[in-house]
Design a protein around this motif. Structure first.
Motif, mmCIF file in Angstrom:
data_model
loop_
_atom_site.group_PDB
_atom_site.id
_atom_site.type_symbol
_atom_site.label_atom_id
_atom_site.label_comp_id
_atom_site.label_asym_id
_atom_site.label_seq_id
_atom_site.Cartn_x
_atom_site.Cartn_y
_atom_site.Cartn_z
ATOM 1 N N VAL A 128 0.853 -1.191 0.000
ATOM 2 C CA VAL A 128 0.000 0.000 0.000
ATOM 3 C C VAL A 128 0.888 1.240 0.000
ATOM 4 O O VAL A 128 1.829 1.357 0.806
ATOM 5 C CB VAL A 128 -0.938 0.000 1.216
ATOM 6 C CG1 VAL A 128 -1.699 1.324 1.328
ATOM 7 C CG2 VAL A 128 -1.911 -1.175 1.128
ATOM 8 N N THR A 129 0.586 2.166 -0.889
ATOM 9 C CA THR A 129 1.384 3.392 -1.005
ATOM 10 C C THR A 129 0.676 4.613 -0.442
ATOM 11 O O THR A 129 1.333 5.576 -0.043
ATOM 12 C CB THR A 129 1.728 3.654 -2.483
ATOM 13 O OG1 THR A 129 0.505 3.688 -3.254
ATOM 14 C CG2 THR A 129 2.640 2.561 -3.025
ATOM 15 N N PRO A 139 -13.316 6.171 0.724
ATOM 16 C CA PRO A 139 -11.853 6.200 0.744
ATOM 17 C C PRO A 139 -11.276 5.198 -0.265
ATOM 18 O O PRO A 139 -11.921 4.204 -0.615
ATOM 19 C CB PRO A 139 -11.505 5.809 2.174
ATOM 20 C CG PRO A 139 -12.694 5.048 2.654
ATOM 21 C CD PRO A 139 -13.879 5.660 1.978
ATOM 22 N N VAL A 140 -10.058 5.490 -0.706
ATOM 23 C CA VAL A 140 -9.413 4.654 -1.716
ATOM 24 C C VAL A 140 -8.041 4.223 -1.207
ATOM 25 O O VAL A 140 -7.259 5.053 -0.726
ATOM 26 C CB VAL A 140 -9.257 5.405 -3.052
ATOM 27 C CG1 VAL A 140 -8.598 4.509 -4.102
ATOM 28 C CG2 VAL A 140 -10.612 5.900 -3.545
ATOM 29 N N VAL A 141 -7.763 2.937 -1.317
ATOM 30 C CA VAL A 141 -6.449 2.394 -0.975
ATOM 31 C C VAL A 141 -5.666 2.215 -2.269
ATOM 32 O O VAL A 141 -6.112 1.508 -3.185
ATOM 33 C CB VAL A 141 -6.570 1.045 -0.251
ATOM 34 C CG1 VAL A 141 -5.174 0.486 0.071
ATOM 35 C CG2 VAL A 141 -7.401 1.178 1.019
ATOM 36 N N HIS A 142 -4.514 2.855 -2.366
ATOM 37 C CA HIS A 142 -3.644 2.743 -3.534
ATOM 38 C C HIS A 142 -2.508 1.768 -3.205
ATOM 39 O O HIS A 142 -1.849 1.918 -2.159
ATOM 40 C CB HIS A 142 -3.086 4.112 -3.902
ATOM 41 C CG HIS A 142 -4.156 5.155 -4.125
ATOM 42 N ND1 HIS A 142 -4.768 5.352 -5.345
ATOM 43 C CD2 HIS A 142 -4.740 6.032 -3.263
ATOM 44 C CE1 HIS A 142 -5.661 6.318 -5.238
ATOM 45 N NE2 HIS A 142 -5.679 6.745 -3.990
ATOM 46 N N TYR A 143 -2.267 0.816 -4.081
ATOM 47 C CA TYR A 143 -1.246 -0.194 -3.797
ATOM 48 C C TYR A 143 -0.650 -0.731 -5.090
ATOM 49 O O TYR A 143 -1.192 -0.530 -6.177
ATOM 50 C CB TYR A 143 -1.835 -1.331 -2.963
ATOM 51 C CG TYR A 143 -2.843 -2.205 -3.680
ATOM 52 C CD1 TYR A 143 -2.484 -3.451 -4.195
ATOM 53 C CD2 TYR A 143 -4.172 -1.799 -3.830
ATOM 54 C CE1 TYR A 143 -3.403 -4.265 -4.842
ATOM 55 C CE2 TYR A 143 -5.106 -2.612 -4.474
ATOM 56 C CZ TYR A 143 -4.711 -3.836 -4.977
ATOM 57 O OH TYR A 143 -5.625 -4.649 -5.613
ATOM 58 N N THR A 144 0.488 -1.388 -4.951
ATOM 59 C CA THR A 144 1.121 -2.054 -6.086
ATOM 60 C C THR A 144 1.094 -3.556 -5.849
ATOM 61 O O THR A 144 1.307 -4.032 -4.725
ATOM 62 C CB THR A 144 2.569 -1.583 -6.274
ATOM 63 O OG1 THR A 144 3.328 -1.887 -5.085
ATOM 64 C CG2 THR A 144 2.629 -0.085 -6.523
ATOM 65 N N ALA A 148 2.020 -3.893 -10.910
ATOM 66 C CA ALA A 148 1.051 -2.913 -11.408
ATOM 67 C C ALA A 148 0.519 -2.058 -10.267
ATOM 68 O O ALA A 148 0.402 -2.519 -9.125
ATOM 69 C CB ALA A 148 -0.104 -3.616 -12.103
ATOM 70 N N GLU A 149 0.224 -0.805 -10.580
ATOM 71 C CA GLU A 149 -0.404 0.078 -9.600
ATOM 72 C C GLU A 149 -1.918 -0.123 -9.651
ATOM 73 O O GLU A 149 -2.514 -0.145 -10.729
ATOM 74 C CB GLU A 149 -0.041 1.534 -9.902
ATOM 75 C CG GLU A 149 1.442 1.826 -9.760
ATOM 76 C CD GLU A 149 1.757 3.302 -9.974
ATOM 77 O OE1 GLU A 149 0.810 4.073 -10.242
ATOM 78 O OE2 GLU A 149 2.943 3.661 -9.856
ATOM 79 N N ARG A 150 -2.520 -0.268 -8.486
ATOM 80 C CA ARG A 150 -3.940 -0.574 -8.418
ATOM 81 C C ARG A 150 -4.622 0.310 -7.371
ATOM 82 O O ARG A 150 -3.969 0.877 -6.493
ATOM 83 C CB ARG A 150 -4.168 -2.046 -8.087
ATOM 84 C CG ARG A 150 -3.417 -2.997 -9.029
ATOM 85 C CD ARG A 150 -3.690 -4.450 -8.693
ATOM 86 N NE ARG A 150 -2.838 -5.344 -9.480
ATOM 87 C CZ ARG A 150 -3.120 -5.755 -10.709
ATOM 88 N NH1 ARG A 150 -4.223 -5.330 -11.305
ATOM 89 N NH2 ARG A 150 -2.305 -6.562 -11.352
ATOM 90 N N SER A 151 -5.952 0.357 -7.428
ATOM 91 C CA SER A 151 -6.748 1.130 -6.477
ATOM 92 C C SER A 151 -7.899 0.268 -5.980
ATOM 93 O O SER A 151 -8.515 -0.480 -6.752
ATOM 94 C CB SER A 151 -7.308 2.398 -7.121
ATOM 95 O OG SER A 151 -6.273 3.270 -7.531
ATOM 96 N N LEU A 152 -8.177 0.384 -4.683
ATOM 97 C CA LEU A 152 -9.275 -0.346 -4.056
ATOM 98 C C LEU A 152 -10.210 0.664 -3.397
ATOM 99 O O LEU A 152 -9.831 1.348 -2.449
ATOM 100 C CB LEU A 152 -8.731 -1.334 -3.024
ATOM 101 C CG LEU A 152 -9.761 -2.182 -2.279
ATOM 102 C CD1 LEU A 152 -10.463 -3.142 -3.246
ATOM 103 C CD2 LEU A 152 -9.089 -2.966 -1.150
ATOM 104 N N HIS A 153 -11.425 0.780 -3.924
ATOM 105 C CA HIS A 153 -12.413 1.720 -3.409
ATOM 106 C C HIS A 153 -13.200 1.030 -2.286
ATOM 107 O O HIS A 153 -13.705 -0.084 -2.478
ATOM 108 C CB HIS A 153 -13.342 2.174 -4.529
ATOM 109 C CG HIS A 153 -12.626 2.918 -5.619
ATOM 110 N ND1 HIS A 153 -12.650 4.282 -5.741
ATOM 111 C CD2 HIS A 153 -11.830 2.476 -6.633
ATOM 112 C CE1 HIS A 153 -11.929 4.662 -6.776
ATOM 113 N NE2 HIS A 153 -11.411 3.578 -7.346
#
Length: 393
Positions: A128-129, A139-144, A148-153
């Motif tokens: 998680v970045t 809220p959104v969790v940004h992670y690799t 690949a860079e991904r987002s979890l809403h």
């Protein structure tokens, strides 16, 4: 890869995995993101004492099959000082409560196996970045992950990623207060392939420093020595370790410390920390992300489990009714329990350890406190109730 979930759980340690298990059973979807690989997580050595309340919670969610089969039931601990020993009997002092010895590594393995068997999302090597939108309802969790860079809403983000984790940084610095204490000594811990020399844990106060005799199984002993901060574990020979342990555990009578091959060694600094609040907007903190305790009181894993239970209940109430009453009360309720555990951990630590340059006066105060515990059922009950675990509220 899922891009939307109700609860994004950041961290695959005991707090995150137990929370995910409880949410799954409540019919609430969640995704667990763990920055390390599975092998690392399952071998991460931590605490091994489970309070009665933690055991009850694991049983209730179907995660105690191996714990009940392999965990060691302990009805007390022994305190040693001035070459004497005194046993604290938990059931007689707490209305029947007891503890179990079951390594965190095994508990984590159990929870991971259940998560995977359920087919629920658990992503290892997912770093998680950032967490954005904590003050919004999405809220959104940004992670690799997998390059690949991904987002979890999410509807909510649960930060179970430790004191130095990313989720805490989603809360504005001006909204956070952190209270810390760093102790002027460390623990030198070793694992040894030798059956324990005791049936229950021994906590020893000694002029040479504190020592603890614990165990991982009927065949493996876990032992600790108080050492100065910055001690190099490689500087000690096995013989020196055993000699020092034997000197600190010494009591009048026929007790002897069994010796065997030392298989692991590490020096663990001791510190306390509490972060307030444990909730801000749609971000909630649990486990080490919110609090750290020295291991003397055996509270760290149990606090994390209690956080998970209370948080799961609050999220289940929200999912069922739409009300946030329990979520609104989460931080205040847990902080009361956290500070109680911090105080007990501080009490056990400062009573049993000798600080650098400690005066004879302070040593006499420690010995007086230990004498009081041995002489007073009320003082012994206070220790037993806190150690075995206070009722979860």
């Amino acid at each position: 890869m899922p891009s939307r979930t109700t609860v994004g759980v950041v961290g695959g340690g005991p707090a995150g995995l137990l929370l995910a298990r409880l949410l799954h059973q409540a019919g609430i979807d969640c995704v667990v993101l763990e920055s390390r690989d599975r092998g690392y997580v399952e071998q991460r050595q931590r605490a091994g004492i489970l309070e009665q309340g933690t055991v009850d919670a694991l049983r209730a969610c179907g995660a105690a099959e191996r714990l009940d089969a392999e965990g060691l039931v302990h009805d007390g601990i022994e305190l040693r000082w001035n070459r004497r020993g005194h046993r604290i009997d938990f059931p007689s002092l707490t209305g029947g409560r007891r503890v179990r010895v079951y390594a965190q590594t095994e508990l984590v393995k159990d929870l991971i196996a259940l998560r995977l068997a359920d087919g629920a999302p658990l992503l290892f090597d997912a770093r998680v970045t950032a967490v954005t939108g904590a003050d919004t309802d999405r809220p959104v969790v940004h992670y690799t992950h997998q390059g690949a860079e991904r987002s979890l809403h999410c509807d909510f983000v649960a930060g179970c990623d430790g004191f130095h984790g990313v989720v805490r940084t989603a809360i504005p610095a001006e909204e956070l207060r952190t209270f810390e204490r760093v102790y002027p000594y460390s623990w030198f811990g070793v694992l040894a392939d030798v059956p324990p020399s005791c049936d229950e844990l021994i906590y020893a106060h000694s002029p040479r420093g504190f020592a603890l005799h614990s165990m991982r199984s009927p065949a493996v002993s876990r032992l600790y020595l108080q050492v100065p901060n910055g001690t190099d574990p490689a500087a000690w020979t096995d013989g020196q370790i055993w000699d020092e342990l034997e000197a600190r555990f010494a009591v009048d009578g026929g007790w002897r410390l069994a010796r065997g091959p030392i298989t692991q060694r590490a020096v663990l600094p001791l510190r306390s920390a509490v972060t307030e609040p444990m909730r801000w907007g749609r971000v909630l903190l649990a486990g080490d992300a919110a609090h750290i305790v020295p291991p003397t009181g055996a509270k760290g894993l149990n606090l994390a489990a209690s956080d998970a239970v209370v948080l799961a209940r609050a999220l289940a109430q929200w999912a069922a009714t739409g009300t946030t009453a329990a979520l609104d009360a989460y931080s205040d309720a847990r902080l009361q329990a956290v500070w109680r555990a911090e105080h007990f951990s501080w009490f056990m630590t400062t009573t049993l350890h000798s600080a650098p340059g400690q005066s004879p006066f302070d040593t006499r105060l420690q010995l007086s406190q230990l004498d009081r515990i041995a002489a007073s059922p009320h003082a012994a009950a206070e220790l037993a109730e806190n150690y075995a675990g206070l009722p979860l509220v």
